[in-house]
Enzyme design. Structure first.
Site, short mmCIF file in Angstrom:
data_model
loop_
_atom_site.label_atom_id
_atom_site.label_comp_id
_atom_site.label_asym_id
_atom_site.label_seq_id
_atom_site.Cartn_x
_atom_site.Cartn_y
_atom_site.Cartn_z
N ARG A 52 0.81 -1.22 0.00
CA ARG A 52 0.00 0.00 0.00
C ARG A 52 0.84 1.27 0.00
O ARG A 52 0.33 2.33 -0.32
CB ARG A 52 -0.95 -0.01 1.20
CG ARG A 52 -2.04 -1.06 1.09
CD ARG A 52 -3.02 -1.00 2.23
NE ARG A 52 -2.43 -1.41 3.50
CZ ARG A 52 -3.14 -1.56 4.62
NH1 ARG A 52 -4.44 -1.32 4.62
NH2 ARG A 52 -2.55 -1.93 5.73
N ASP A 79 -4.31 -3.71 -2.05
CA ASP A 79 -4.89 -3.94 -0.73
C ASP A 79 -5.26 -5.41 -0.71
O ASP A 79 -6.22 -5.83 -1.34
CB ASP A 79 -6.12 -3.06 -0.52
CG ASP A 79 -6.82 -3.33 0.80
OD1 ASP A 79 -6.41 -4.25 1.54
OD2 ASP A 79 -7.80 -2.61 1.11
N VAL A 80 -4.47 -6.23 -0.01
CA VAL A 80 -4.66 -7.68 -0.09
C VAL A 80 -5.99 -8.12 0.49
O VAL A 80 -6.44 -9.26 0.22
CB VAL A 80 -3.51 -8.45 0.60
CG1 VAL A 80 -2.18 -8.15 -0.07
CG2 VAL A 80 -3.45 -8.15 2.10
N TYR A 170 -4.28 -11.80 16.29
CA TYR A 170 -3.07 -12.05 15.50
C TYR A 170 -2.72 -13.53 15.53
O TYR A 170 -2.46 -14.15 14.48
CB TYR A 170 -1.91 -11.21 16.05
CG TYR A 170 -0.63 -11.31 15.25
CD1 TYR A 170 -0.48 -10.62 14.05
CD2 TYR A 170 0.43 -12.10 15.71
CE1 TYR A 170 0.69 -10.71 13.33
CE2 TYR A 170 1.61 -12.19 14.98
CZ TYR A 170 1.74 -11.49 13.79
OH TYR A 170 2.90 -11.58 13.07
N LYS A 174 -2.72 -16.18 12.29
CA LYS A 174 -1.53 -16.91 11.86
C LYS A 174 -1.72 -18.42 11.98
O LYS A 174 -1.22 -19.19 11.14
CB LYS A 174 -0.31 -16.45 12.66
CG LYS A 174 0.06 -14.99 12.42
CD LYS A 174 0.38 -14.71 10.95
CE LYS A 174 0.88 -13.30 10.74
NZ LYS A 174 1.23 -13.02 9.32
#
Length: 273
Positions: A52, A79-80, A170, A174
């Site tokens: 970005r 923007d993934v 987070y 992951k």
């Protein structure tokens, strides 16, 4: 489609094992993404860095251009977490050259006790860290399987292999990346496409810098003292360097690493065994 075979070791230049390949690195403007882009370029790959921050991406492309023997490079904004943005960016990347390697590195982090974590915070982290990996992987997979070669490496984290307090979204994101990687590795096992994760421990990066600043502000300690505390879980008592993650990633991208799939390689100084 016939069953894919590993590339002949005799046909690969040891100094530039990725010559002729095209690698896309998301979140490629800084930190681990930048280090991976530079290392793959040194190994001969043509590089597309995505992200970005256009200025940071352009700086990485310029840096690659200054390195002797590095492949050509370009940068593209993306923007993934946005399906249309991913489709546009990967369509443009494919015009540069067919995509042989995808490094899913784009990610964000935030910290808070779960009881104070808002749904918006949860959704934002999941959108980038997990949905983004899904969207980018889906964008490259059909062509990779059709050509009979591909390397997909997602930068997960030791947070995908264990828990850490105050970063539940987070860790969840992951863990999700690692689960998706294992599933896709089975789907692609006979196609010539491998799918793996690298799982860095706390790394000398912007994310750790931000965490150290937050700790310093809340505790009155210096940022350097905060980094010592952050790295205390690493038996080597240090932060991982981005270049160390890049070296592990290069190994997984090598055409000769065809038996490495579905793996989560910890680059963490022995923190996870």
């Amino acid at each position: 489609m016939s069953e894919a075979r590993p590339d002949s070791a005799h046909s690969i230049d040891n100094a530039r094992p990725l010559a002729g390949r095209h690698a896309v690195v998301t979140g490629g403007g800084r930190g681990i993404g930048r280090a991976i882009a530079l290392r793959l370029a040194d190994a001969g790959a043509r590089i597309t860095v995505m992200g970005r921050s256009v200025d940071q991406l352009a700086a990485v492309v310029a840096e690659i251009g200054d390195r002797n023997g590095a492949g050509p490079a370009q940068h593209l904004g993306v923007d993934v977490a946005d399906e249309d943005s991913v489709a546009r960016a990967f369509g443009a990347a494919g015009e540069f050259a067919p995509i042989d390697i995808l490094i899913n590195n784009a990610g964000i982090a935030d910290s808070a006790p779960l009881k104070r974590t808002t749904l918006a915070q949860w959704n934002a982290i999941m959108a980038v860290n997990l949905t983004g990996v899904f969207l980018c992987t889906r964008a490259v997979l059909p062509a990779m399987t059709e050509r009979g070669f591909g390397r997909i490496v997602s930068v997960a984290s030791t947070a995908g292999l264990k828990g850490y307090a105050y970063v539940a979204p987070y860790c969840a994101s992951k863990h999700g990346v690692i689960g998706m990687t294992r599933s896709l590795a089975l789907e692609t096992a006979r196609t010539g496409v491998t799918v793996n994760c690298v799982c860095p421990g706390y790394t000398d990066s912007d994310i750790v810098d931000a965490a150290a600043r937050t700790i310093a502000e809340k505790t009155g300690r210096t940022e350097e003292q905060a980094k010592v505390d952050i790295s205390s879980g690493n038996p080597q008592k240090r932060l991982i360097q981005p270049e160390e993650v890049a070296e592990a990633t290069l190994w997984l991208c090598d055409p000769r690493a065809g038996s490495m799939t579905g793996q989560s390689v910890a680059v963490a100084g022995g923190e996870v065994m």
